[in-house]
Design a protein around this motif. Structure first.
Motif, PDB file in Angstrom:
ATOM      1  N   PHE A 515       0.916  -1.128   0.065  1.00 47.85           N
ATOM      2  CA  PHE A 515       0.105  -0.081   0.012  1.00 47.85           C
ATOM      3  C   PHE A 515       0.752   1.146  -0.037  1.00 47.85           C
ATOM      4  N   ILE A 516       0.381   2.220  -0.604  1.00 42.11           N
ATOM      5  CA  ILE A 516       1.123   3.396  -0.921  1.00 42.11           C
ATOM      6  C   ILE A 516       0.520   4.564   0.062  1.00 42.11           C
ATOM      7  N   ILE A 517       1.073   5.285   0.867  1.00 45.30           N
ATOM      8  CA  ILE A 517       0.788   6.259   1.718  1.00 45.30           C
ATOM      9  C   ILE A 517       0.436   7.673   1.112  1.00 45.30           C
ATOM     10  N   GLU A 518      -0.616   8.156   0.839  1.00 40.53           N
ATOM     11  CA  GLU A 518      -0.763   9.628   0.331  1.00 40.53           C
ATOM     12  C   GLU A 518       0.305  10.567   1.008  1.00 40.53           C
ATOM     13  N   GLY A 519       1.016  11.281   0.450  1.00 41.13           N
ATOM     14  CA  GLY A 519       1.904  12.124   0.896  1.00 41.13           C
ATOM     15  C   GLY A 519       3.171  11.628   1.460  1.00 41.13           C
ATOM     16  N   GLN A 520       3.345  10.272   1.411  1.00 40.17           N
ATOM     17  CA  GLN A 520       4.652   9.687   1.957  1.00 40.17           C
ATOM     18  C   GLN A 520       5.329   8.607   0.834  1.00 40.17           C
ATOM     19  N   PRO A 521       5.566   9.013   0.025  1.00 35.08           N
ATOM     20  CA  PRO A 521       6.281   8.181  -1.087  1.00 35.08           C
ATOM     21  C   PRO A 521       7.673   7.564  -0.289  1.00 35.08           C
ATOM     22  N   PRO A 522       7.810   6.137  -0.752  1.00 35.64           N
ATOM     23  CA  PRO A 522       9.061   5.675  -0.117  1.00 35.64           C
ATOM     24  C   PRO A 522      10.281   6.279  -0.747  1.00 35.64           C
ATOM     25  N   LEU A 523      11.369   6.418   0.158  1.00 32.12           N
ATOM     26  CA  LEU A 523      12.618   7.061  -0.333  1.00 32.12           C
ATOM     27  C   LEU A 523      13.204   6.499  -1.412  1.00 32.12           C
ATOM     28  N   PRO A 524      14.187   7.010  -1.932  1.00 35.66           N
ATOM     29  CA  PRO A 524      14.955   6.135  -2.900  1.00 35.66           C
ATOM     30  C   PRO A 524      15.520   5.076  -2.444  1.00 35.66           C
ATOM     31  N   GLY A 525      15.485   3.838  -3.084  1.00 37.84           N
ATOM     32  CA  GLY A 525      16.165   2.805  -2.519  1.00 37.84           C
ATOM     33  C   GLY A 525      15.237   1.858  -1.378  1.00 37.84           C
ATOM     34  N   GLN A 526      14.397   2.675  -1.028  1.00 40.79           N
ATOM     35  CA  GLN A 526      13.539   2.051   0.052  1.00 40.79           C
ATOM     36  C   GLN A 526      12.362   0.894  -0.337  1.00 40.79           C
ATOM     37  N   SER A 527      12.183  -0.021   0.179  1.00 45.49           N
ATOM     38  CA  SER A 527      11.221  -0.995  -0.566  1.00 45.49           C
ATOM     39  C   SER A 527       9.911  -0.828   0.272  1.00 45.49           C
ATOM     40  N   LEU A 528       8.905  -1.047  -0.525  1.00 44.27           N
ATOM     41  CA  LEU A 528       7.427  -0.683   0.013  1.00 44.27           C
ATOM     42  C   LEU A 528       7.337  -2.086   0.916  1.00 44.27           C
ATOM     43  N   ALA A 529       6.397  -2.077   1.913  1.00 42.40           N
ATOM     44  CA  ALA A 529       6.069  -2.571   2.912  1.00 42.40           C
ATOM     45  C   ALA A 529       4.932  -3.537   2.443  1.00 42.40           C
ATOM     46  N   VAL A 530       4.955  -4.861   2.681  1.00 40.19           N
ATOM     47  CA  VAL A 530       3.764  -5.666   2.164  1.00 40.19           C
ATOM     48  C   VAL A 530       2.776  -5.856   3.294  1.00 40.19           C
ATOM     49  N   HIS A 531       1.424  -5.685   3.158  1.00 42.10           N
ATOM     50  CA  HIS A 531       0.474  -5.922   4.089  1.00 42.10           C
ATOM     51  C   HIS A 531      -0.472  -7.023   3.690  1.00 42.10           C
ATOM     52  N   ILE A 532      -1.267  -7.260   4.765  1.00 46.17           N
ATOM     53  CA  ILE A 532      -2.352  -8.287   4.438  1.00 46.17           C
ATOM     54  C   ILE A 532      -3.423  -7.507   4.198  1.00 46.17           C
ATOM     55  N   PHE A 533      -4.516  -7.877   3.421  1.00 44.23           N
ATOM     56  CA  PHE A 533      -5.732  -7.005   3.501  1.00 44.23           C
ATOM     57  C   PHE A 533      -6.937  -8.042   3.409  1.00 44.23           C
ATOM     58  N   ALA A 534      -8.161  -7.772   3.702  1.00 47.71           N
ATOM     59  CA  ALA A 534      -9.296  -8.537   3.621  1.00 47.71           C
ATOM     60  C   ALA A 534     -10.568  -7.670   3.674  1.00 47.71           C
TER      61      ALA A 534
END
Length: 806
Positions: A515-534
């Motif tokens: 998930f991408i947080i509005e207004g908080q893009p990942p820093l260069p080289g930083q991996s996106l965290a993976v989350h469970i959704f239901a």
């Protein structure tokens, strides 16, 4: 040899107590080894039941920087790899599902695998009756065919050969049976009873390359290696990654694809535990062998005069050795036969402790390999048992052997040292086994103390798979959920009802995405965290007992109008807004869209109480994530099992073609998740308990024999003024010295063993001082109790008895 065997049988028959003790010890320890080795053989050694199974490999994606060490594969990846990897002779794609079979009013849920037509070709297996799928049947409109298992064929269709070509109803649609698989056919741990062809729509062929929703296997070409396939797939990934829209995200997450041997992949998590248990049961065999070695030395000492007379009459040391070895081998053969019987019984007992749930690919049985290893182990044990006696007998002379039967004769100091060394070795091994069992027990208690984040008591759960034909639209699926919720809520004793597309402890079906947080893009080289959704509906959080920490829960209005809102758990908040409120923030990902966070709930464990990956969970209104498989969560004021029949009846009233799947209480689901820890613990406790008894018997036997052998000497000493307390202290101090040396060696052995057990422990260090101290105290008390009886007997020897004897 026949003459020696005859004599051995006669000599053993004249010593029934010795023979019975030796046979029982031998068979018990060997039987435990046979039982566990049969499991190790079925799980780790026996190849997969497919032709040239060493050529089969598993192919899966990994995103280590995002916390995903094992993903699946996407349809575009599978199609590209099937054509673009020269090392693959062929490959296949699959995923497990559940379907309802039967007509209205009498539906039945069965486990199903959706597979590409190449699946059976990759495994090298043909149908026992009929055929498997053709490539043309992987096209929409031609995919109304199924292959069934031998078990389903016999159970539901009475093994009728005419089943080929018969039309059966699955999820409300008519399908044609084209084949029946051979008896016993299965793939890994899958419990599929029916297989359907997988079809790829145009959208699926061009979908995101990293959805990881399928499993992929392949067969290597003759002569090709896993290293070659790995190299080729790395090159293909690099080429495809440059073309994909999410290539940068995948690269930042450390994306790579692994090609591993299929059998190794199946048993990867089970191997360390089984090998450690096998080592533990080998320790048990050593402890039993040491006990037998001491028994043989005691028996040989009692027969010293006989051996000396034989030598005086012309028998050589070789003949004496042959005599002892023959007796030992006779006992070992009898012990092997009884051990195999114990092993056979033990295999049936394993089902009671859940060991049959391990990923074995055939029945646990005493096959040729297991029996051959058992016989070889019995022979080696027999030689080990008799070796100390043979080694010691070489150092004695005839005169001394005859003097043992004269007045005042006693055993040599070297014989005592050898027996004491064996006792110390036995004590050390028992110490290690007990410590291992105690560490597992402490770890298990820590696991049980973990809060799952919800209240599992009084909760019943059951799933329903909605046929696509009748529930194609999300609104239709939500309408079904609404009506089922009303039916269930009206049942007596039901206090709350909720629904989810992804139930905690419901099996490996959890959806993961970034998930991408509005207004908080990942820093260069930083991996996106993976989350469970239901997707959730109804009073899901109340029914499961998940606390609301902030904001409001999702309501029926959120689902019925598909509002772009969501809830997150506290781990999600902690990851992105530590110490701050998440309400009002917007996130994007999952099924699509931009969601506003309206509530925060407590974090819950998903598959395992020991799960340490806490990136968080996102809960969406059901209409957004309207899966075709939903799970009802029912909280009752009564015993939750009592709501099961009413649940089924309510479902049939709504749709008589649907069946309840996987009906279980939430407590049962958590208990099932603990089986992989409970079974090793129970086995380790059994082995440790037997080791403790054998060690105590060993110490008691050696000291009792020493007292009996020195009875005349003790009587003379007491007649000359020695006090009973001095005699008592002498033998207790001997036992204490053996215990101290054994404990020191046990501490050293435990340190090495504990390091090997690290992966099996939770919440406890392998060098836990409380556990080691507790085992030390327990073993010391048991050992000193075993020493006390012979020591007391020694202090009560009547002096006049010795004087009369002299």
């Amino acid at each position: 040899m026949l003459h020696e065997l005859n004599l051995a049988f006669r000599r053993l028959a004249k010593a029934p107590a010795f023979t019975a003790t030796a046979l029982f010890t031998f068979s018990l320890c060997l039987g435990a080894n046979v039982t566990l080795f049969a499991v190790v053989n079925a799980v780790l050694i026996r190849p997969l039941p497919f032709p040239n199974s060493e050529q089969l490999v598993s192919v899966f994606n990994q995103y280590p920087k995002a916390g995903i060490n094992r993903g699946g594969a996407s349809i575009p990846q599978y199609l590209a790899r099937r054509k673009g990897i020269p090392a693959f002779a062929d490959s296949a794609c699959l995923f497990d599902w559940g379907l309802t079979i039967g007509d209205g009013g009498a539906p039945e849920h069965i486990e199903t695998s959706i597979v590409t037509p190449s699946f059976f070709h990759v495994l090298g297996v043909s149908a026992a009756l009929g055929r498997t799928f053709t490539e043309e049947e992987a096209i929409q409109g031609k995919n109304d065919v199924v292959v069934i298992s031998d078990g389903l064929w016999r159970q539901r269709y009475a093994a009728d050969p005419g089943v080929i070509g018969r039309r059966i109803k699955l999820n409300g649609t008519s399908q044609t049976v084209v084949g029946v698989m051979p008896r016993g056919f299965s793939f890994g741990t899958s419990k599929a009873q029916l297989w359907m062809p997988m079809i790829f729509t145009d959208d699926e062929r061009t979908t995101e390359r990293h959805d990881n929703s399928k499993s992929m296997i392949a067969r290597l070409r003759p002569g090709a290696t896993i290293a070659e396939a790995q190299s080729q797939i790395d090159v293909l990934n690099k080429y495809l990654q440059e073309q994909g829209p999410f290539s940068k995200m995948a690269k930042d997450a450390g994306f790579r694809t692994s090609v591993v041997n299929l059998h190794d992949d199946f048993v990867n998590e089970t191997r360390p535990m089984l090998l450690l248990l096998q080592a533990g049961v080998l320790f048990l065999l050593l402890i039993g062998a040491i006990n037998l070695a001491n028994l043989f030395m005691v028996r040989a000492s009692a027969r010293a005069k006989e051996f000396s007379v034989r030598q005086v009459l012309g028998a050589g040391r070789r003949q004496i050795a042959q005599l002892l070895v023959t007796e030992s081998l006779v006992l070992s053969i009898g012990g092997a036969a009884l051990g195999l019987a114990f092993g056979w019984a033990g295999l049936h007992g394993l089902e009671a402790i859940g060991a049959d749930r391990l990923p074995h690919f055939g029945p646990y049985r005493l096959d040729v390999r297991v029996c051959a290893i058992a016989v070889a182990a019995s022979v080696l044990t027999a030689l080990f048992v008799v070796f100390p006696t043979l080694w010691h007998s070489r150092r004695e002379n005839l005169a001394f052997g005859l003097s043992l039967e004269s007045r005042g004769g006693t055993t040599t100091r070297s014989a005592h040292r050898l027996r004491h060394a064996l006792i110390v070795a036995q004590f050390t091994l028992a110490f290690m086994l007990l410590t291992g069992a105690a560490l597992l027990g402490t770890s298990f208690s820590k696991v049980l103390a973990v809060d799952p984040g919800f209240r599992p008591e009084s909760v019943l759960t059951g799933s329903v798979s909605l046929p696509w034909k009748h529930y194609e639209e999300a609104a239709q699926r939500y309408g079904f959920v609404e009506r089922l919720g009303q039916e269930l809520q009206s049942l007596p004793g039901v206090t709350s009802v909720g629904f989810t597309t992804d139930l905690p402890f419901g099996g490996p079906r959890h959806s993961n995405t970034a998930f991408i947080i509005e207004g908080q893009p990942p820093l260069p080289g930083q991996s996106l965290a993976v989350h469970i959704f239901a997707g959730v509906a109804g009073n899901f959080f109340d029914a499961l007992g998940v606390p609301l920490l902030e904001g409001r829960p999702l309501t029926d209005d959120d689902s019925s109008h598909s509002l772009p809102v969501c809830m997150v758990d506290e781990n999600f908040v902690r990851h992105y807004w530590p110490g701050k409120s998440a309400l009002g923030h917007r996130i994007s990902g999952g099924p699509g869209g931009l969601y506003t966070i309206v509530g925060v709930v407590g974090a819950i464990k998903q598959n395992d109480l020991t799960d340490q990956q806490a990136n968080g969970t996102v809960y969406l209104p059901f209409m957004i994530d309207a899966g075709v498989r939903i799970t009802a969560v029912i909280r009752t004021a009564q015993a939750p099992q009592s709501a099961g029949p009413a649940f089924r009846a309510a479902l049939l009233r709504i749709d008589p073609e649907l069946a309840v799947e996987d009906l279980k209480t939430m407590t049962s689901r958590i208990n099932d998740s603990l089986e992989a820890r409970r079974s090793p613990l129970l086995l380790a406790c059994i082995f440790a308990g037997v080791a403790l008894v054998l060690a105590a018997i060993g110490i008691y036997g050696v000291l009792s024999y020493a007292v009996a052998q020195r009875r005349r000497e003790i009587g003379v000493r007491m007649a000359l003024g020695a006090q009973p307390r001095q005699i008592l202290a002498q033998y207790l101090s001997l036992g204490a010295r053996l215990v101290i040396v054994g404990s020191i060696l046990g501490w050293v052995g435990t340190w090495f063993m504990g390091r090997a057990m690290t992966g099996m422990l939770f919440g406890v260090s392998y060098a836990n001082p409380e556990v080691v101290l507790g085992v030390t105290v327990l073993l010391t008390l048991v050992a000193m109790a075993a020493c006390l009886i012979p020591a007391v007997n020694a202090s009560k020897v009547p002096p006049m008895e010795a004087i009369r004897a002299e």
